[in-house]
Design an enzyme around this catalytic site. Structure first.
Site, PDB file in Angstrom:
ATOM      1  CG  ASP A 106     -14.443  11.393  -4.181  1.00 43.51           C
ATOM      2  OD1 ASP A 106     -15.326  12.250  -4.265  1.00 43.51           O
ATOM      3  OD2 ASP A 106     -14.274  10.702  -3.150  1.00 43.51           O
ATOM      4  CG  ASP A 162     -18.040  -0.506  -7.281  1.00 44.96           C
ATOM      5  OD1 ASP A 162     -17.268   0.450  -7.479  1.00 44.96           O
ATOM      6  OD2 ASP A 162     -17.904  -1.311  -6.348  1.00 44.96           O
TER       7      ASP A 162
HETATM    8  P1  IMP Z   1     -10.219   9.371  -5.191  1.00 49.07           P
HETATM    9  O1  IMP Z   1      -8.921   8.687  -4.934  1.00 49.07           O
HETATM   10  O2  IMP Z   1     -10.873   9.804  -3.899  1.00 49.07           O
HETATM   11  O3  IMP Z   1     -10.157  10.484  -6.195  1.00 49.07           O
HETATM   12  O4  IMP Z   1     -11.221   8.277  -5.693  1.00 49.07           O
HETATM   13  C1  IMP Z   1     -11.197   7.727  -6.912  1.00 49.07           C
HETATM   14  C2  IMP Z   1     -11.923   6.401  -6.883  1.00 49.07           C
HETATM   15  O5  IMP Z   1     -12.952   6.381  -5.881  1.00 49.07           O
HETATM   16  C3  IMP Z   1     -12.641   6.153  -8.178  1.00 49.07           C
HETATM   17  O6  IMP Z   1     -11.827   5.466  -9.091  1.00 49.07           O
HETATM   18  C4  IMP Z   1     -13.816   5.314  -7.748  1.00 49.07           C
HETATM   19  O7  IMP Z   1     -13.466   3.954  -7.723  1.00 49.07           O
HETATM   20  C5  IMP Z   1     -14.117   5.751  -6.338  1.00 49.07           C
HETATM   21  N1  IMP Z   1     -15.247   6.708  -6.267  1.00 49.07           N
HETATM   22  C6  IMP Z   1     -15.183   8.017  -5.945  1.00 49.07           C
HETATM   23  N2  IMP Z   1     -16.396   8.589  -5.997  1.00 49.07           N
HETATM   24  C7  IMP Z   1     -17.242   7.600  -6.373  1.00 49.07           C
HETATM   25  C8  IMP Z   1     -18.654   7.585  -6.632  1.00 49.07           C
HETATM   26  O8  IMP Z   1     -19.390   8.584  -6.542  1.00 49.07           O
HETATM   27  N3  IMP Z   1     -19.168   6.382  -7.005  1.00 49.07           N
HETATM   28  C9  IMP Z   1     -18.415   5.255  -7.138  1.00 49.07           C
HETATM   29  N4  IMP Z   1     -17.097   5.231  -6.917  1.00 49.07           N
HETATM   30  C10 IMP Z   1     -16.515   6.404  -6.529  1.00 49.07           C
END
Ligand code: IMP
Length: 187
Positions: A106, A162
């Protein structure tokens, strides 16, 4: 307040679509790591365990697995910006061909933190594989080496992903939105 009340799920990626794509990723890894001694897959907990379980069975090579835990969004759907290690690897990774397996990328903060942390442990190589990628949400530059599906800015659940601990068991992936949204069809 219960974070699940007032949310509606809309079908997004079917179990068949997911399985076909996971099989293709497994073939790609088998091809790319065919000349190496062994492939070491590290699943990022909790979200990646369902994906990793299916992916590892599509890799036709000697393969080992480990897990690493990082803090999640808890009961919210926005990233706090702080990544915290909640569970460390069971084994050293020095001299191994490592692929870090994530459910979704994300903002990129989690993967950047994990790459910085794991690269200090001297793996022979370190690449990343994510089932889902939301590149429009990045706040730090990061490009995964292997991607299942590139998706728009939806909050999705199912197949390991989740909302406040719920929906990980779904064999498909659904978009999760407030149920007052006009375009929803409840599953
Ligand atoms: P980042 O550090 O923002 O890239 O987020 C990564 C983590 O955020 C992932 O491993 C997920 O646990 C959570 N995450 C990000 N987007 C989603 C989503 O759309 N649904 C569920 N979990 C998400």
């Amino acid at each position: 307040m219960n974070p699940l009340s007032g949310t509606t799920l809309r079908a997004f990626l079917s179990a068949v679509q997911i399985q076909e794509r996971v099989a293709a990723l497994g073939q790609q890894l088998t091809h790319d790591y065919g000349g190496t001694n062994a492939l070491h897959l590290i699943g990022v907990l909790k979200g990646a365990w369902v994906f990793l379980a299916d992916l590892v069975r599509q890799v036709d090579l000697p393969v080992t697995c480990d897990f690493i835990g990082v803090s999640s969004y808890g009961k919210r759907t926005v990233n706090s910006g702080v990544v915290r290690l909640t569970l460390d690897l069971a084994e050293p990774i020095a001299d191994l061909e490592v692929v870090l397996v994530e459910d979704i990328v994300d903002t990129g903060l989690t993967m950047r933190f994990l790459l910085e942390t794991l690269s200090l442990r001297n793996p022979r190589s370190l690449r990343t594989c994510t089932l889902l990628d939301k590149p429009s949400r990045r706040i730090v530059p990061f490009t995964p080496d292997y991607v299942g599906f590139t998706i728009p800015d939806y909050f999705v659940v199912g197949y390991g992903l989740d909302l406040a601990g719920a929906y990980r068991h779904l064999p498909y992936i659904a978009i999760c939105r407030p149920s007052d949204s006009s375009e929803e069809t409840a599953l």
